[in-house]
Enzyme design. Structure first.
Site, mmCIF file in Angstrom:
data_model
loop_
_atom_site.group_PDB
_atom_site.id
_atom_site.type_symbol
_atom_site.label_atom_id
_atom_site.label_comp_id
_atom_site.label_asym_id
_atom_site.label_seq_id
_atom_site.Cartn_x
_atom_site.Cartn_y
_atom_site.Cartn_z
ATOM 1 N N GLU A 1 -8.658 11.110 11.122
ATOM 2 C CA GLU A 1 -7.539 10.535 10.357
ATOM 3 C C GLU A 1 -7.238 11.402 9.124
ATOM 4 O OE1 GLU A 1 -8.327 6.507 9.258
ATOM 5 O OE2 GLU A 1 -6.252 6.080 8.692
ATOM 6 N N ASP B 1 -1.034 4.263 1.096
ATOM 7 C CA ASP B 1 -1.409 2.966 0.527
ATOM 8 C C ASP B 1 -2.066 3.011 -0.856
ATOM 9 O OD1 ASP B 1 -0.777 2.707 3.200
ATOM 10 O OD2 ASP B 1 -2.548 1.569 3.741
HETATM 11 C C1 DGY Z 1 -4.020 -0.024 7.043
HETATM 12 O O1 DGY Z 1 -4.331 -1.008 7.714
HETATM 13 O O2 DGY Z 1 -4.789 0.597 6.326
HETATM 14 C C2 DGY Z 1 -2.663 0.491 7.112
HETATM 15 O O3 DGY Z 1 -2.479 1.644 6.359
HETATM 16 C C3 DGY Z 1 -1.666 -0.552 6.680
HETATM 17 O O4 DGY Z 1 -0.521 -0.214 7.326
#
Ligand code: DGY
Length: 440
Positions: free
Chosen positions: A408, A173
């Site tokens: 994560e 992202d």
């Molecule tokens: C989040 O919510 O951060 C996810 O990466 C979006 O898919």
């Protein structure tokens, strides 16, 4: 890099704990990537989770994939989130997307974007290990329709490389590779919204508000256009071709073609995509001066010259020549000013070069180590014969997990766990790493 090899007892303990995470996150028909933070089903997460589940529960692994494909759109897109599990505190919630505006949307609530198409690769691995021809025949039409959608509906030019309209589609992202393209997006008329992600994870480990505003603004633009693919391609202010996504798709096309041949289905269409992308990939992404692959900003018509670990993804996709592979590894992977462990970094691979001004070692895709990316890199390094580097990376990945648990992502300086706890793909891929030969 990363500490001593794990004892057999420590490995057995990790296997037990990894299985416990996958069981705890299991909601019967789908697996939450992380309790609280990600309460629904995510696309590439679920594929990697299925790979892990198959180590101890093959039927449950196949169900994970079936559940994801229930969310497929009529035009072929497999969405990035399927909102199984009912209402939650996650933002954006199912209603926010307003996917009912699109005639292609399924009855099931989903997002209106896609994510890296790693699923065909996982299905091939499951088939080669467990021989599931009936399952392959069942899911082939869905996989083929998705790949066709990526190579046609989402392709803007003769390269057949898919265009991404939102950073979430890249799976990375807030990677700094998107910064320049995102900065151009001016979020006028931004709908009011409240972030949900920082309720569970420290804001310092999540994307900046500047990026989040643009993530939300882009969704608003797409729902206003009823997710019509021509309008999205023509009008999305963010439009990129992605080295990582394209490499994952190319490898998945190879695997799709192999699956089709395995069940005697003609694969000419897929072979055409493979040949076209093989021919076009380096022309579009390779920078001979830098010795790096850079993403391409389709809207601006120029390369996005930021050094991230995604430059190594063509090793995974089988898309670089041996000369390019050696330049990547000798000049960049092995360079302590960029990616190699040294005084500043103990753990590989930092997802953004340590030399980039935008490098942030604890923030999401700005620098931390991700286990899914390390797993892709292991596959890529081995594909090109870099066995020593692959063994080191495997040992370092396992050392991180043993030290900080199934997080994560991890700080590459000290190995501290960041982001969500009990992260399902870190558990799934630990099972995969532990079952693979050699290393630590
Ligand atoms: C989040 O919510 O951060 C996810 O990466 C979006 O898919």
């Amino acid at each position: 890099m990363g500490g001593p090899a794990l004892t057999p007892e420590a490995q057995a303990d990790l296997v037990r704990r990894a299985q416990a995470v996958l069981r705890a996150n299991d909601r019967g028909t789908f697996t939450q990537p992380a309790p609280g933070q990600y309460p629904h089903q995510w696309n590439w997460d679920s594929a990697l989770i299925a790979l892990g589940l198959a180590h101890f529960d093959l039927e449950r692994a196949l169900l994970e994939i079936r559940s994801l494909l229930q969310g497929q759109w009529r035009d072929g897109m497999v969405p990035h989130i399927v909102y199984h599990g009912g209402p939650s505190g996650y933002f954006p919630n199912a209603e926010f997307w307003q996917t009912e505006r699109s005639p292609a949307a399924p009855a099931l609530p989903t997002s209106g974007l896609t994510q890296p198409p790693i699923l065909a690769t996982i299905v091939r691995q499951l088939h080669e290990r467990h021989s599931v021809p009936g399952f392959v025949r069942e899911v082939l039409p869905a996989l083929l329709a998705w790949h066709r959608w990526l190579h046609t509906t989402r392709a803007a030019d003769e390269t057949r490389l898919p265009c991404l309209v939102h950073p979430w589609e890249s799976g990375t992202d807030d990677s700094p590779r998107w910064r320049r393209a995102l900065d151009r997006v001016q979020p006028a008329d931004l709908p009011a919204y409240l972030r949900g992600d920082t309720a569970h994870v420290a804001g310092a480990e999540r994307p900046h508000d500047h990026d989040y505003d643009r993530f939300v603004y882009l969704i608003d633009q797409f729902r206003r256009r009823a997710y019509g693919p021509p309008a999205m391609l023509a009008q999305s202010p963010f439009l990129v071709q992605d080295v990582l996504f394209s490499s994952i798709l190319h490898r998945a096309d190879e695997d799709l073609s192999a699956l089709m041949r395995a069940v005697a289905v003609p694969a000419e269409e897929v072979e055409t995509w493979l040949a076209t992308v093989r021919e076009q990939f380096s022309r579009r992404f390779w920078d001979e001066t830098a010795g790096l692959f850079f993403d391409y900003d389709v809207r601006a018509g120029q390369a996005l010259r930021v050094t991230t670990a995604m430059t190594f993804a063509p090793l995974y996709g089988g898309l670089c020549s041996s000369r390019q592979a050696h330049r990547l590894i000798d000049e960049h992977w092995s360079n302590p000013a960029e990616f190699a462990p040294g005084a500043a970094l103990r753990y590989a691979v930092t997802t953004t070069s340590h030399g980039e001004a935008a490098w942030e070692p604890r923030r999401y895709w700005r620098g931390p180590v991700w286990i899914n990316y390390n797993w892709l890199m292991l596959e890529g390094l081995r594909r090109y014969g870099f066995e020593r580097q692959a063994d080191e990376l495997r040992a370092s990945s396992l050392a991180l997990i043993a030290r900080a648990g199934f997080r994560e992502y991890y700080d590459p300086r000290d190995g501290a766990g960041c982001g969500a706890h009990d992260f399902a793909w870190s558990a799934a891929l630990a099972l995969e790493l532990l079952s693979a030969p050699s290393g630590g």
